[in-house]
Motif scaffolding. Structure first.
Motif, PDB file in Angstrom:
ATOM      1  N   TYR A 111      76.170 100.668  50.826  1.00 13.97           N
ATOM      2  CA  TYR A 111      76.120 102.350  49.963  1.00 13.97           C
ATOM      3  C   TYR A 111      75.919 103.009  50.706  1.00 13.97           C
ATOM      4  CZ  TYR A 111      76.996 100.241  44.702  1.00 13.97           C
ATOM      5  OH  TYR A 111      76.959 100.327  43.878  1.00 13.97           O
ATOM      6  N   PRO A 158      62.285  92.636  40.423  1.00 11.83           N
ATOM      7  CA  PRO A 158      61.537  93.868  39.642  1.00 11.83           C
ATOM      8  C   PRO A 158      62.803  95.450  39.876  1.00 11.83           C
ATOM      9  CG  PRO A 158      60.960  93.536  42.142  1.00 11.83           C
ATOM     10  CD  PRO A 158      62.270  92.547  41.932  1.00 11.83           C
ATOM     11  N   ASN A 159      62.482  96.575  39.020  1.00 14.69           N
ATOM     12  CA  ASN A 159      63.807  97.235  39.248  1.00 14.69           C
ATOM     13  C   ASN A 159      64.035  97.273  40.405  1.00 14.69           C
ATOM     14  OD1 ASN A 159      61.318  98.873  36.820  1.00 14.69           O
ATOM     15  ND2 ASN A 159      63.343  97.562  36.290  1.00 14.69           N
ATOM     16  N   GLY A 160      65.283  97.587  40.646  1.00 20.46           N
ATOM     17  CA  GLY A 160      66.015  97.894  41.622  1.00 20.46           C
ATOM     18  C   GLY A 160      66.477  97.037  42.624  1.00 20.46           C
ATOM     19  N   ALA A 161      65.926  96.272  42.242  1.00 22.44           N
ATOM     20  CA  ALA A 161      66.460  94.667  42.897  1.00 22.44           C
ATOM     21  C   ALA A 161      67.861  94.660  43.659  1.00 22.44           C
ATOM     22  CB  ALA A 161      65.679  93.871  42.111  1.00 22.44           C
ATOM     23  N   GLY A 162      68.375  94.875  42.703  1.00 20.93           N
ATOM     24  CA  GLY A 162      70.077  94.895  43.291  1.00 20.93           C
ATOM     25  C   GLY A 162      70.196  93.541  41.897  1.00 20.93           C
ATOM     26  N   LYS A 163      70.150  93.309  41.099  1.00 23.64           N
ATOM     27  CA  LYS A 163      70.507  92.398  39.739  1.00 23.64           C
ATOM     28  C   LYS A 163      72.087  92.913  39.065  1.00 23.64           C
ATOM     29  CE  LYS A 163      66.638  92.970  37.493  1.00 23.64           C
ATOM     30  NZ  LYS A 163      65.721  93.704  38.172  1.00 23.64           N
ATOM     31  N   GLU A 192      69.604  92.395  31.165  1.00 21.01           N
ATOM     32  CA  GLU A 192      68.308  92.888  30.915  1.00 21.01           C
ATOM     33  C   GLU A 192      68.353  93.188  29.157  1.00 21.01           C
ATOM     34  OE1 GLU A 192      65.297  94.661  32.470  1.00 21.01           O
ATOM     35  OE2 GLU A 192      66.176  94.812  34.962  1.00 21.01           O
ATOM     36  N   THR A 220      74.317  95.521  39.963  1.00 19.91           N
ATOM     37  CA  THR A 220      74.840  95.325  41.318  1.00 19.91           C
ATOM     38  C   THR A 220      75.199  93.669  41.725  1.00 19.91           C
ATOM     39  OG1 THR A 220      73.833  97.202  42.502  1.00 19.91           O
ATOM     40  CG2 THR A 220      75.903  96.008  43.495  1.00 19.91           C
ATOM     41  N   THR A 242      72.387  97.471  49.861  1.00 15.56           N
ATOM     42  CA  THR A 242      71.646  97.093  49.098  1.00 15.56           C
ATOM     43  C   THR A 242      71.491  95.698  48.175  1.00 15.56           C
ATOM     44  OG1 THR A 242      72.895  97.695  46.951  1.00 15.56           O
ATOM     45  CG2 THR A 242      72.134  99.407  47.374  1.00 15.56           C
TER      46      THR A 242
HETATM   47  N1  LIG Z   1      76.632 103.070  43.429  1.00 19.55           N
HETATM   48  C1  LIG Z   1      75.641 103.383  43.799  1.00 19.55           C
HETATM   49  N2  LIG Z   1      75.437 104.826  44.358  1.00 19.55           N
HETATM   50  C2  LIG Z   1      74.493 104.444  45.313  1.00 19.55           C
HETATM   51  N3  LIG Z   1      73.309 103.605  45.523  1.00 19.55           N
HETATM   52  C3  LIG Z   1      73.418 102.324  44.569  1.00 19.55           C
HETATM   53  C4  LIG Z   1      74.861 102.390  43.640  1.00 19.55           C
HETATM   54  N4  LIG Z   1      74.206 101.335  42.121  1.00 19.55           N
HETATM   55  C5  LIG Z   1      72.943 100.992  43.068  1.00 19.55           C
HETATM   56  N5  LIG Z   1      72.405 101.870  43.658  1.00 19.55           N
HETATM   57  C6  LIG Z   1      71.522 100.932  44.326  1.00 19.55           C
HETATM   58  O1  LIG Z   1      71.204  99.486  44.172  1.00 19.55           O
HETATM   59  C7  LIG Z   1      70.490  99.445  44.610  1.00 19.55           C
HETATM   60  C8  LIG Z   1      69.606  98.174  43.912  1.00 19.55           C
HETATM   61  O2  LIG Z   1      70.121  98.890  42.492  1.00 19.55           O
HETATM   62  P1  LIG Z   1      70.083  97.891  40.638  1.00 19.55           P
HETATM   63  O3  LIG Z   1      70.430  98.727  39.572  1.00 19.55           O
HETATM   64  O4  LIG Z   1      71.523  96.368  41.068  1.00 19.55           O
HETATM   65  O5  LIG Z   1      69.331  97.144  40.429  1.00 19.55           O
HETATM   66  P2  LIG Z   1      68.365  96.208  39.682  1.00 19.55           P
HETATM   67  O6  LIG Z   1      67.508  95.264  39.935  1.00 19.55           O
HETATM   68  O7  LIG Z   1      69.696  96.042  38.381  1.00 19.55           O
HETATM   69  O8  LIG Z   1      67.463  97.325  38.890  1.00 19.55           O
HETATM   70  P3  LIG Z   1      67.208  98.278  36.999  1.00 19.55           P
HETATM   71  O9  LIG Z   1      65.941  97.252  36.928  1.00 19.55           O
HETATM   72  O10 LIG Z   1      66.221  98.649  37.457  1.00 19.55           O
HETATM   73  O11 LIG Z   1      68.138  97.218  36.409  1.00 19.55           O
HETATM   74  C9  LIG Z   1      68.796 100.523  43.940  1.00 19.55           C
HETATM   75  O12 LIG Z   1      68.504 100.560  44.982  1.00 19.55           O
HETATM   76  C10 LIG Z   1      69.775 101.228  43.618  1.00 19.55           C
HETATM   77  O13 LIG Z   1      69.890 102.780  43.742  1.00 19.55           O
END
Ligand SMILES: Nc1ncnc2c1ncn2[C@@H]1O[C@H](COP(=O)(O)OP(=O)(O)OP(=O)(O)O)[C@@H](O)[C@H]1O
Length: 243
Positions: free
Chosen positions: A14, A38-43, A158, A45, A19
Motif C-alpha cells: 500500500y 497478532p493485530n495488524g499482522a496481515g490476516k 476472527e 488482507t 504489508t
Molecule cells: N487499505 C489499506 N491501506 C493501507 N494499509 C492497509 C490497508 N489495509 C490494511 N492495511 C495495513 O496492512 C496491515 C495488515 O492489516 P490486516 O488488517 O490485514 O491485519 P490483521 O492481521 O487482519 O489485523 P487485525 O487482527 O487487527 O484485524 C496493517 O498494518 C494495516 O494497517
C-alpha cells in the motif's frame, strides 16, 4: 492431500509499503486451517485477496485449482465468508437478510435459511429485526449467512469476536460439525491461540506480513512438549527455543 486454496508468493504493498511479504500457504480440502497472528499482522488482507476483494501486488492464488483473475467471480459462489465484522440491513429481519443473500448468490433452497438459523442457534429469532440483535447474535447470523449456501469453503475472519464463552464453545463445536458432516474446508483467523488449538488441523503463523511457519498441529504436539501458545509466543518474539 488435495489443496483447495494454494497461495504462491503473494505480496501486497500500500503506497510503497509492503504489508504482505512473499506469503505462500496451502489449505487442504476438508481441513480446518488456523491463521494466527497478532493485530495488524496481515490476516484480513490475505483473506481479502483470496476473495478477490484486494488484488495482490505480485504472486498468485489458486482456488479449486483455478488461478484467480481480477475478473473471477464464479468461484465465490462456493465460498462463504465473514471478513472483519458482518454487516446487515438493520431494518430487515434475520430471515430477510439471509433471503437477500441467497438471492444475490443465486442460491435457491428456501429450507436452507431455517436450517442455517438452527445451526447457529437463532431459529427462534428469525423474524426479529437486526437492530434488536446483540453483537453476539449478529456474529452468529454472520456465520449463518456464510454457511446458508452450503459452501465448500468457509473463510472466517476472527469469528469469535463479540461472542461470550458459551458462544465460543458453540462456535468450536459448529466448526467441527461442519468439517465432519459436510466436509467443509475452513480457514479461520484469530489472535487467540487456544481457540485455534482446539479445532485446527494445520496452522499458519503470520507476523508483520511474513508467514513465519506453516505446520500441522499434530507435528507441533509431537515435536514440542509445550502448548501451541508457547510455540506462537516464541515465534513471534523471536525466541530460539523452537528454532
Ligand atoms: N487499505 C489499506 N491501506 C493501507 N494499509 C492497509 C490497508 N489495509 C490494511 N492495511 C495495513 O496492512 C496491515 C495488515 O492489516 P490486516 O488488517 O490485514 O491485519 P490483521 O492481521 O487482519 O489485523 P487485525 O487482527 O487487527 O484485524 C496493517 O498494518 C494495516 O494497517
Amino acid at each position: 492431500m488435495d489443496a483447495v486454496i494454494q497461495i504462491n508468493q503473494i505480496s501486497k504493498a500500500y503506497k510503497g509499503t509492503e504489508t504482505i511479504k512473499n506469503v505462500s500457504m496451502r489449505i487442504n480440502r476438508g481441513e480446518i486451517y488456523g491463521f494466527l497472528g497478532p493485530n495488524g499482522a496481515g490476516k484480513t488482507t490475505v483473506m481479502k485477496m483470496i476473495l478477490n476483494l484486494v488484488k495482490p501486488s505480485s504472486g498468485e492464488i489458486q482456488v479449486f485449482n483455478q488461478r484467480i483473475q481480477p475478473s473471477s467471480v464464479q468461484y465465490l459462489k462456493r465460498i462463504g465468508s465473514i471478513i472483519e465484522y458482518p454487516v446487515f440491513y438493520d431494518r430487515l429481519t434475520a430471515e430477510a437478510n439471509l433471503e437477500l443473500h441467497c438471492r444475490y448468490m443465486d442460491y435457491r433452497n428456501k429450507p436452507a435459511i431455517q436450517e442455517a438459523l438452527e445451526i447457529v442457534g437463532l431459529h427462534g429469532v428469525g423474524k426479529k429485526k437486526i437492530h434488536e440483535f446483540s453483537l453476539g447474535m449478529k456474529q452468529r447470523l454472520g456465520i449463518a449467512r456464510a454457511l446458508v449456501t452450503k459452501p465448500d469453503i468457509l473463510i472466517l475472519d476472527e469469528p469469535i469476536n463479540g461472542l461470550d464463552p458459551i458462544g465460543i464453545k458453540e462456535m468450536r463445536e459448529l466448526l467441527l460439525l461442519l468439517k465432519e458432516n459436510y466436509g467443509t474446508t475452513i480457514l479461520i483467523s484469530s489472535h487467540i491461540v487456544s481457540e485455534i488449538e482446539s479445532v485446527a488441523d494445520a496452522i499458519g503463523i503470520i507476523h508483520q506480513g511474513t508467514l513465519l511457519k506453516e505446520v500441522r498441529l499434530e507435528d507441533i504436539r509431537r515435536q514440542h512438549a509445550g502448548s501451541l501458545e508457547d510455540y506462537f509466543i516464541h515465534l513471534i518474539h523471536g525466541g530460539k527455543r523452537y528454532a
